[in-house]
Motif scaffolding. Structure first.
Motif, PDB file in Angstrom:
ATOM      1  N   ILE A  62    -103.234 -12.924  47.066  1.00  0.00           N
ATOM      2  CA  ILE A  62    -104.011 -14.673  47.265  1.00  0.00           C
ATOM      3  C   ILE A  62    -104.863 -13.716  47.285  1.00  0.00           C
ATOM      4  N   ARG A  63    -106.312 -14.673  46.747  1.00  0.00           N
ATOM      5  CA  ARG A  63    -107.432 -15.086  46.826  1.00  0.00           C
ATOM      6  C   ARG A  63    -107.918 -16.123  46.690  1.00  0.00           C
ATOM      7  N   VAL A  64    -108.671 -17.166  47.296  1.00  0.00           N
ATOM      8  CA  VAL A  64    -108.850 -18.375  47.385  1.00  0.00           C
ATOM      9  C   VAL A  64    -109.943 -18.652  46.923  1.00  0.00           C
ATOM     10  N   GLY A  65    -110.836 -19.823  46.680  1.00  0.00           N
ATOM     11  CA  GLY A  65    -111.644 -20.075  46.056  1.00  0.00           C
ATOM     12  C   GLY A  65    -111.988 -21.307  45.868  1.00  0.00           C
ATOM     13  N   GLY A  66    -112.866 -21.965  45.672  1.00  0.00           N
ATOM     14  CA  GLY A  66    -113.055 -23.223  45.440  1.00  0.00           C
ATOM     15  C   GLY A  66    -114.898 -23.598  46.144  1.00  0.00           C
ATOM     16  N   PRO A  67    -115.270 -24.703  46.410  1.00  0.00           N
ATOM     17  CA  PRO A  67    -114.402 -26.289  46.036  1.00  0.00           C
ATOM     18  C   PRO A  67    -114.549 -26.351  44.273  1.00  0.00           C
ATOM     19  N   PRO A  68    -113.155 -26.729  43.772  1.00  0.00           N
ATOM     20  CA  PRO A  68    -112.619 -27.494  45.167  1.00  0.00           C
ATOM     21  C   PRO A  68    -111.085 -26.339  45.089  1.00  0.00           C
ATOM     22  N   TRP A  69    -110.805 -26.548  46.363  1.00  0.00           N
ATOM     23  CA  TRP A  69    -109.477 -25.026  47.113  1.00  0.00           C
ATOM     24  C   TRP A  69    -108.625 -24.751  46.249  1.00  0.00           C
ATOM     25  N   ILE A  70    -108.608 -23.461  45.575  1.00  0.00           N
ATOM     26  CA  ILE A  70    -107.907 -23.367  44.446  1.00  0.00           C
ATOM     27  C   ILE A  70    -107.277 -21.959  44.857  1.00  0.00           C
ATOM     28  N   ALA A  71    -105.903 -20.886  45.247  1.00  0.00           N
ATOM     29  CA  ALA A  71    -105.788 -19.558  45.449  1.00  0.00           C
ATOM     30  C   ALA A  71    -104.574 -19.622  43.862  1.00  0.00           C
ATOM     31  N   THR A  72    -105.572 -18.135  43.615  1.00  0.00           N
ATOM     32  CA  THR A  72    -104.859 -17.301  42.481  1.00  0.00           C
ATOM     33  C   THR A  72    -103.495 -16.372  43.066  1.00  0.00           C
ATOM     34  N   VAL A  73    -102.842 -16.366  42.415  1.00  0.00           N
ATOM     35  CA  VAL A  73    -101.506 -15.242  42.628  1.00  0.00           C
ATOM     36  C   VAL A  73    -101.502 -14.250  42.324  1.00  0.00           C
ATOM     37  N   GLU A  74    -101.929 -13.408  42.953  1.00  0.00           N
ATOM     38  CA  GLU A  74    -101.366 -11.516  42.163  1.00  0.00           C
ATOM     39  C   GLU A  74     -99.926 -11.141  42.559  1.00  0.00           C
ATOM     40  N   ASP A  75     -99.226 -10.815  41.830  1.00  0.00           N
ATOM     41  CA  ASP A  75     -98.234  -9.633  42.165  1.00  0.00           C
ATOM     42  C   ASP A  75     -98.370  -8.845  42.794  1.00  0.00           C
ATOM     43  N   VAL A  76     -98.138  -7.802  43.331  1.00  0.00           N
ATOM     44  CA  VAL A  76     -98.670  -6.516  43.198  1.00  0.00           C
ATOM     45  C   VAL A  76     -97.071  -5.173  44.008  1.00  0.00           C
ATOM     46  N   THR A  77     -95.893  -6.512  43.677  1.00  0.00           N
ATOM     47  CA  THR A  77     -94.848  -5.485  44.162  1.00  0.00           C
ATOM     48  C   THR A  77     -94.890  -4.101  43.843  1.00  0.00           C
ATOM     49  N   ASP A  78     -95.725  -4.157  42.209  1.00  0.00           N
ATOM     50  CA  ASP A  78     -95.295  -3.152  41.979  1.00  0.00           C
ATOM     51  C   ASP A  78     -96.356  -1.947  42.595  1.00  0.00           C
ATOM     52  N   GLN A  79     -97.259  -2.282  42.325  1.00  0.00           N
ATOM     53  CA  GLN A  79     -98.165  -1.628  42.965  1.00  0.00           C
ATOM     54  C   GLN A  79     -97.886  -0.619  44.147  1.00  0.00           C
ATOM     55  N   ARG A  80     -97.922  -1.756  45.073  1.00  0.00           N
ATOM     56  CA  ARG A  80     -97.779  -1.604  46.590  1.00  0.00           C
ATOM     57  C   ARG A  80     -95.972  -0.245  46.860  1.00  0.00           C
ATOM     58  N   ARG A  81     -95.136  -1.310  46.025  1.00  0.00           N
ATOM     59  CA  ARG A  81     -94.117   0.253  46.300  1.00  0.00           C
ATOM     60  C   ARG A  81     -94.217   1.607  45.886  1.00  0.00           C
ATOM     61  N   THR A  82     -95.200   1.568  44.693  1.00  0.00           N
ATOM     62  CA  THR A  82     -95.520   2.749  44.101  1.00  0.00           C
ATOM     63  C   THR A  82     -96.152   3.363  45.092  1.00  0.00           C
ATOM     64  N   ALA A  83     -96.972   3.055  46.398  1.00  0.00           N
ATOM     65  CA  ALA A  83     -97.776   3.578  46.713  1.00  0.00           C
ATOM     66  C   ALA A  83     -97.291   3.828  47.895  1.00  0.00           C
ATOM     67  N   ARG A  84     -96.414   3.459  48.707  1.00  0.00           N
ATOM     68  CA  ARG A  84     -95.336   3.610  49.504  1.00  0.00           C
ATOM     69  C   ARG A  84     -94.593   4.975  49.111  1.00  0.00           C
ATOM     70  N   SER A  85     -94.163   4.632  47.814  1.00  0.00           N
ATOM     71  CA  SER A  85     -93.277   6.430  47.448  1.00  0.00           C
ATOM     72  C   SER A  85     -94.558   7.049  47.506  1.00  0.00           C
ATOM     73  N   LEU A  86     -96.130   7.151  47.321  1.00  0.00           N
ATOM     74  CA  LEU A  86     -96.378   8.098  46.999  1.00  0.00           C
ATOM     75  C   LEU A  86     -97.047   8.545  48.524  1.00  0.00           C
ATOM     76  N   ASP A  87     -96.864   7.632  49.930  1.00  0.00           N
ATOM     77  CA  ASP A  87     -97.561   7.712  50.878  1.00  0.00           C
ATOM     78  C   ASP A  87     -96.319   9.143  51.346  1.00  0.00           C
ATOM     79  N   LEU A  88     -94.820   7.906  51.044  1.00  0.00           N
ATOM     80  CA  LEU A  88     -93.663   8.712  51.752  1.00  0.00           C
ATOM     81  C   LEU A  88     -93.417  10.416  50.815  1.00  0.00           C
ATOM     82  N   ALA A  89     -93.679  10.288  49.607  1.00  0.00           N
ATOM     83  CA  ALA A  89     -93.930  11.699  48.923  1.00  0.00           C
ATOM     84  C   ALA A  89     -94.583  12.474  49.511  1.00  0.00           C
ATOM     85  N   THR A  90     -96.038  11.981  50.032  1.00  0.00           N
ATOM     86  CA  THR A  90     -97.071  13.262  50.397  1.00  0.00           C
ATOM     87  C   THR A  90     -96.245  13.433  51.647  1.00  0.00           C
TER      88      THR A  90
END
Length: 595
Positions: free
Chosen positions: A67-95
């Motif tokens: 979540i990145r918060v901008g403003g005014p007015p207060w508006i936050a954009t939402v980015e789904d990073v689930t796949d990136q985080r899973r890939t990163a965790r898998s890479l860390d585990l593999a490492t």
């Protein structure tokens, strides 16, 4: 009241209302449902804040949101990073797993930057090289510095190969560790490219292969020593693959079989072709025994070389198994035993010749002994003839005188001139003549009987019972002529009733030889000697002892151990052949002590 533009944003977004509550736009609501799952403190975040939160979708699946918060007015954009985080965790585990694998396998790795010139070594890599981290402050040049001088070109060629033709390359090299010892390193090297396909790094994995290299060197040295032992001992070996049918020989095997390695290809059929036809069956039985019983077998066979010569080979054959215990190969060691076999044949032939020569010698000895018997018989005949000649002459003279007187009496009787005194004289002469004729005839008969008995005994070996004194006197009587002409005398001491069941011929020969030897060798020419023959039974009446002695010059002490050897004589220069020997085998019925 939400801003209409907020609802039509193409990305999920949140807006904070006047009441401080968060509301999602249409895209957010469609993907994640209501904004109630958002953290309560998110509404207090200031513009410019970037925060990662975990929430669930309408189906309850957990998602990682940036979540990145901008403003005014207060508006936050939402980015789904689930796949990136899973890939990163898998890479860390593999490492982590890769690092653990490196640690477990004692693998080190290094990375060299093509443009930066930086060299990165892991702790495991430093342990493989046997140096501390400070040793590589100078970068890649320091790594080249610890390389074995003979292996630096190989290592440089490996790097050039990776740089010029980006692909993985494997190399083995040696380094000097911190203590100056040589270590063997096995390494694979691979290129690393950027997104544009340009080479940026060279990456390598290394392993300490010192123990393996030293073991391989020791194995190779042992193999070389074994090969040298084969060459020194002229031993050949062969190996036959059960499944492949491949037959391998070493160079010594070619020499043993007399084959040229450049012309003869070792195959099983080729080996059978050069085997001696009579030995092919035994060779095949040997192989079947090894395969069937899985144990070492020894066999001897013959081969025929290209020149047609027969060669003898001794070989042992043993099975070889794989890790699962299955028979895979037959291995044999061979030795050229041609010279030994030929020597054995020559030895057997020589033995046969020696045995034949021994048989011939025995035949010759028997013939000589028989000749000696006949010679003794001839001397006996001569002696008896001499003894018979006296009484025969007396009888002949007496008979002639008696015949002459009888004719005189007959004429006087015919003329009626026979007087009483003449008749009385004739009768007296006739009586004396008769007594002479009877005495000499009995003497002749006694000599003939003795001759027949002694001659039969000397030429045969018939066992019978005889009186020792009477028989000994007969033997001495046959020697009377030789004894009388020598000037020596023979005395006999023997009881009258001493009787023996034995072989008189053997006794006669021994006694004859003893007396003759004494007459020939015992006395000096000017000496008049005395020979004593003492025959008596021992106290137990089991032995008969014959003691022959004389007062002559004796025998040398050095000759005493040889007096019973066949054909031994001390007067060979005088024509003696040594046949007058006494053999212990003569006394087969009883043992005699003769001195």
């Amino acid at each position: 009241m939400p801003n209409p533009l907020f609802n039509v944003l193409p990305v999920p977004a949140l807006m904070r209302g006047d009441d401080g509550q968060l509301r999602g736009n249409r895209c957010f609501l469609a993907r994640y449902g209501s904004a109630d799952a958002m953290p309560a403190d998110l509404a207090d975040a200031r513009p410019g804040t970037v925060q990662e939160v975990s929430t669930g979708t309408g189906t309850g699946e957990p998602r990682d949101l940036l979540i990145r918060v901008g403003g005014p007015p207060w508006i936050a954009t939402v980015e789904d990073v689930t796949d990136q985080r899973r890939t990163a965790r898998s890479l860390d585990l593999a490492t982590e797993k890769l690092e653990e694998a490196y640690h477990t396998a004692k693998l080190g790795y290094w990375e060299y930057g093509i443009r930066s010139g930086e060299l990165m070594l892991t702790d495991a890599a430093l342990a493989v090289l046997g140096h501390g981290r400070d040793r590589f402050d100078q970068g890649f040049d320091a790594l080249l510095g610890i390389l074995h001088p003979d292996d630096r070109p190989r290592f440089g060629n490996m790097l050039e190969s990776v740089v010029d033709n980006p692909k993985r390359v494997y190399v083995e090299y040696r380094v000097h560790d911190g203590d100056g010892r040589v270590r063997y390193v096995s390494s694979s090297c691979a290129p690393r490219l950027d997104t544009d396909g340009r080479l940026t790094h060279v990456f390598g994995v290394m392993m300490d292969s010192t123990e393996r290299a030293e073991a391989a060197a020791q194995l190779e040295a042992a193999k070389q020593r074994l090969e040298e032992a084969y060459r020194t001992g002229h031993l050949g070996y062969w190996e036959y693959g059960i499944h492949s049918g491949t037959l391998v020989w070493n160079r010594e095997a070619f020499g043993i079989y007399g084959q040229d390695p450049e012309r003869f290809e070792p195959t099983f059929d080729g080996l059978l072709d050069i085997l001696h036809p009579d030995d092919r069956l035994s060779f095949g039985n040997m192989l079947e025994s090894v395969i069937g019983n899985s144990k070492r077998v020894y066999v001897e066979y013959r081969v025929i070389d290209p020149a047609g010569e027969v060669r003898y080979v001794s070989s042992s054959c043993a099975p070889r198994f794989d890790l699962d215990g299955r028979l895979t190969h037959l291995f044999g060691v061979m030795l050229d035993t041609t010279e030994r076999a030929r020597a054995a044949d020559a030895l057997r032939a020589a033995k046969d010749r020696v045995e034949q020569a021994y048989r011939d010698l025995q035949d010759a000895q028997d013939s000589l002994v028989q000749t000696e018997k006949m010679a003794s018989l001839g001397q006996l005949v001569a002696g008896v003839a001499h003894e018979v000649n006296g009484p025969v002459g007396v009888a002949l003279t007496t008979a002639s005188h008696l015949l002459s007187r009888a004719e005189d009496v007959k004429r006087q009787f015919a003329a009626n001139a026979l007087t009483r005194s003449a008749l009385a004289g004739f009768l007296e002469v006739a009586q004396e003549a008769g007594q002479l004729l009877v005495g000499n005839t009995e003497r002749i008969a006694s000599l003939v009987h003795m001759f027949k008995q002694v001659a039969a005994d000397q030429t045969g070996d018939e066992r019978r019972t005889f009186y020792l004194r009477e028989y000994t006197e007969d033997v001495l009587l046959s020697l009377h002529t030789q004894i009388g002409s020598s000037g020596h005398r023979v005395e006999l001491i023997c009881p009258e009733a001493l009787q023996l069941e034995s072989f008189p011929g053997a006794f006669a020969r021994v006694l004859t030889h003893l007396v003759r030897n004494a007459l020939m060798h015992a006395f000096r020419p000017e000496q008049s000697g005395r020979i004593v023959i003492d025959i008596h039974a021992d106290d137990g009446d089991d032995w008969i002892e014959v003691v022959h002695s004389d007062d002559g010059q004796g025998i040398l002490e050095a000759d005493l151990p040889r007096i019973f050897d066949p054909f031994f004589t001390t007067a060979r220069h005088a024509g003696c052949v040594g046949l007058a020997c006494i053999s212990p085998t003569i006394w087969r019925p009883r043992r005699w002590a003769v001195s």
